[in-house]
Design an enzyme around this catalytic site. Structure first.
Site, short mmCIF file in Angstrom:
data_model
loop_
_atom_site.label_atom_id
_atom_site.label_comp_id
_atom_site.label_asym_id
_atom_site.label_seq_id
_atom_site.Cartn_x
_atom_site.Cartn_y
_atom_site.Cartn_z
CD GLU A 253 25.40 101.33 68.34
OE1 GLU A 253 26.44 101.23 68.32
OE2 GLU A 253 24.81 101.64 69.74
CG HIS B 264 30.61 71.09 61.13
ND1 HIS B 264 30.70 69.74 60.44
CD2 HIS B 264 31.38 71.75 60.47
CE1 HIS B 264 31.76 69.71 59.46
NE2 HIS B 264 31.87 70.90 59.33
CE LYS C 241 23.09 103.37 77.03
NZ LYS C 241 24.04 104.46 76.53
#
Ligand code: PA5
Length: 429
Positions: free
Chosen positions: A283, A304, A419
């Site tokens: 961020e 794996h 948002k």
């Protein structure tokens, strides 16, 4: 003590690239220390360590102890920087299969109706002795308006008020000093409030009440954690070559076109901590078209799985490994005497940590020879003090490294885009 190993990244860089990075890292450090960089009004995460508030630590410990004596469940309601730190440290330090005190449950970090519904069913399920569960709720939101957290809080506080006559004493809020709907609710309901300092952004707030209250309720020694960070703060004021070298190498790789930093550990206890680092760095650095995507790897499990891609996929991947020299506890591979049907006799007597260490060293060798620069960050032991040190190390590293990219480490303008679109779709005014 934290040490960084850069030799497996250095071979991918020239001396000039590293020296150029080091010079830039030093300049960036002075922007942080001199409080002269963009966003320097957000350096509260340093100020709290420069002048520790022992009275606050004491108050949080006392409050947490009273909750620990009465609570069966403690709900931490928050998202992003308002929950990753507590989650990381609880995963790292608490027993794997049992609670050290009340059960700690996170909420408000996503928008699953099923999760909340089943959480309430869980809270309503009687204890083994037939009694009701005693529940406490800590809502954490600096802005007080983050949708995921606000929605979960609405559901949970309604439930709390219906369930407990003394709900107002069982709910507390950790939020900004003033303003925002959460502060209005706190005032109206008379909930106890902890303040997130104005100058500490969410992802830099784990050593404020944001992280400290849940951690103390979970039985973690917050004084030791906090003073571990203070000691690292003091150490890095005078001796920061390792940190700057790490920033220089990561920056030089970024400039060379590396696009992904796989942050991993062979220590399962540290996987929450790698998620905290991912949130802190991701961020902070991903702006203006810059930044390395901080991916996560849980080793050896992911050898794996995405291990194939890391070894053999696009050659724009670097790796950062968190290494613990001594695990919290360990066991040895049992000796099966003359029965070696499973052909594991050659490992009898070795500890799992020794075997895991060989997997780590083998992976570093394989990834490096496959074209992946590897940086490793080492701590001696998993304990509150050393994790406190590691928290500040990564906070300072992030600020320095992101300044090197020429962007503000402390804002997050990009998160507004989703948002805006979401609120439009939801019909918010
Ligand atoms: O680092 C940040 O600032 C963010 O990750 C915030 O912590 C997150 O968005 C939650 O914000 P708030 O605490 O305002 O609810």
């Amino acid at each position: 003590m934290i040490t960084t190993k850069l030799e497996n990244a250095r071979k991918f860089l020239t001396e000039e690239e590293l020296a150029g990075g080091m010079k830039k890292a030093e300049d960036a450090y002075h922007l942080v220390a001199g409080e002269s960089g963009v966003g320097s009004e957000w350096l509260g995460w340093r100020h709290i360590l420069a002048s520790p508030n022992d009275a606050l630590l004491e108050e949080i410990s006392r409050h947490a102890n009273s909750i620990r004596q009465d609570a069966d469940v403690f709900i931490v309601c928050g998202i992003g920087g308002s929950y990753t730190g507590a989650m990381a440290l609880i995963k790292a330090l608490n027993p794997v299969f049992k609670n050290n005190g009340p059960e700690i449950i996170f909420a408000g970090h996503q928008m699953s109706g099923r999760y909340l519904k089943e959480l309430i069913e869980h809270l309503e399920t009687a204890k083994e002795d037939g009694g009701r569960k005693s529940v406490y709720l800590n809502v954490i939101s600096k802005s007080g308006s983050t949708l995921e957290t606000a929605l979960a809080f609405r559901v949970l506080r309604n439930w709390m008020h219906n369930r407990f006559e003394d709900a107002s004493k069982r709910i507390n809020a950790t939020t900004g000093p003033a303003g925002g709907v959460l502060n209005d609710i706190v005032a109206e309901e008379d909930y106890k409030k902890y303040v997130i300092p104005d100058d500490a952004g969410g992802r830099f707030s784990v050593l404020t009440p944001v992280g400290l209250l849940p951690l103390a309720v979970a039985g973690i020694d917050i004084q030791t954690l906090f003073y571990g960070a203070v000691s690292q703060f003091e150490e890095l004021e005078v001796n920061r070559n390792d940190l700057l070298g790490y920033a220089a190498a990561r920056y030089a790789l970024h400039e060379k076109g590396y696009a992904v930093d796989v942050i991993g550990s062979f220590e399962p206890d540290l996987l929450g901590f790698t998620a905290w680092i991912q949130q802190l760095i991701g961020e902070s650095e991903g702006k203006d078209g810059k930044g390395l995507y901080p991916a996560l790897a849980a080793y050896s499990t992911d050898l794996h799985s995405v291990g194939q891609l890391i070894q053999d996929g696009p050659r724009n991947i670097m790796e950062t490994l968190l290494v613990v020299e001594k695990p919290i506890s360990d066991m040895a591979v049992p000796d099966s005497g003359s029965d070696d049907t499973d052909q594991l006799g050659y490992l009898a007597g070795k500890t799992f940590h020794e075997i895991n260490k060989s997997a780590l060293e083998g992976t570093v060798e394989a990834h490096t020879s496959g074209g992946v620069p590897v940086i490793s960050i080492h701590i001696e032991k998993l304990n509150a003090r050393q994790l406190g040190e590691l928290i500040y190390f990564y906070e300072l590293f992030t600020a320095v490294y992101v300044y090197m990219l020429g962007v503000n480490p402390f804002n997050q303008p990009g998160v507004e885009a989703y948002k805006k679109a979401m609120y439009r779709l939801l019909g918010k005014n």
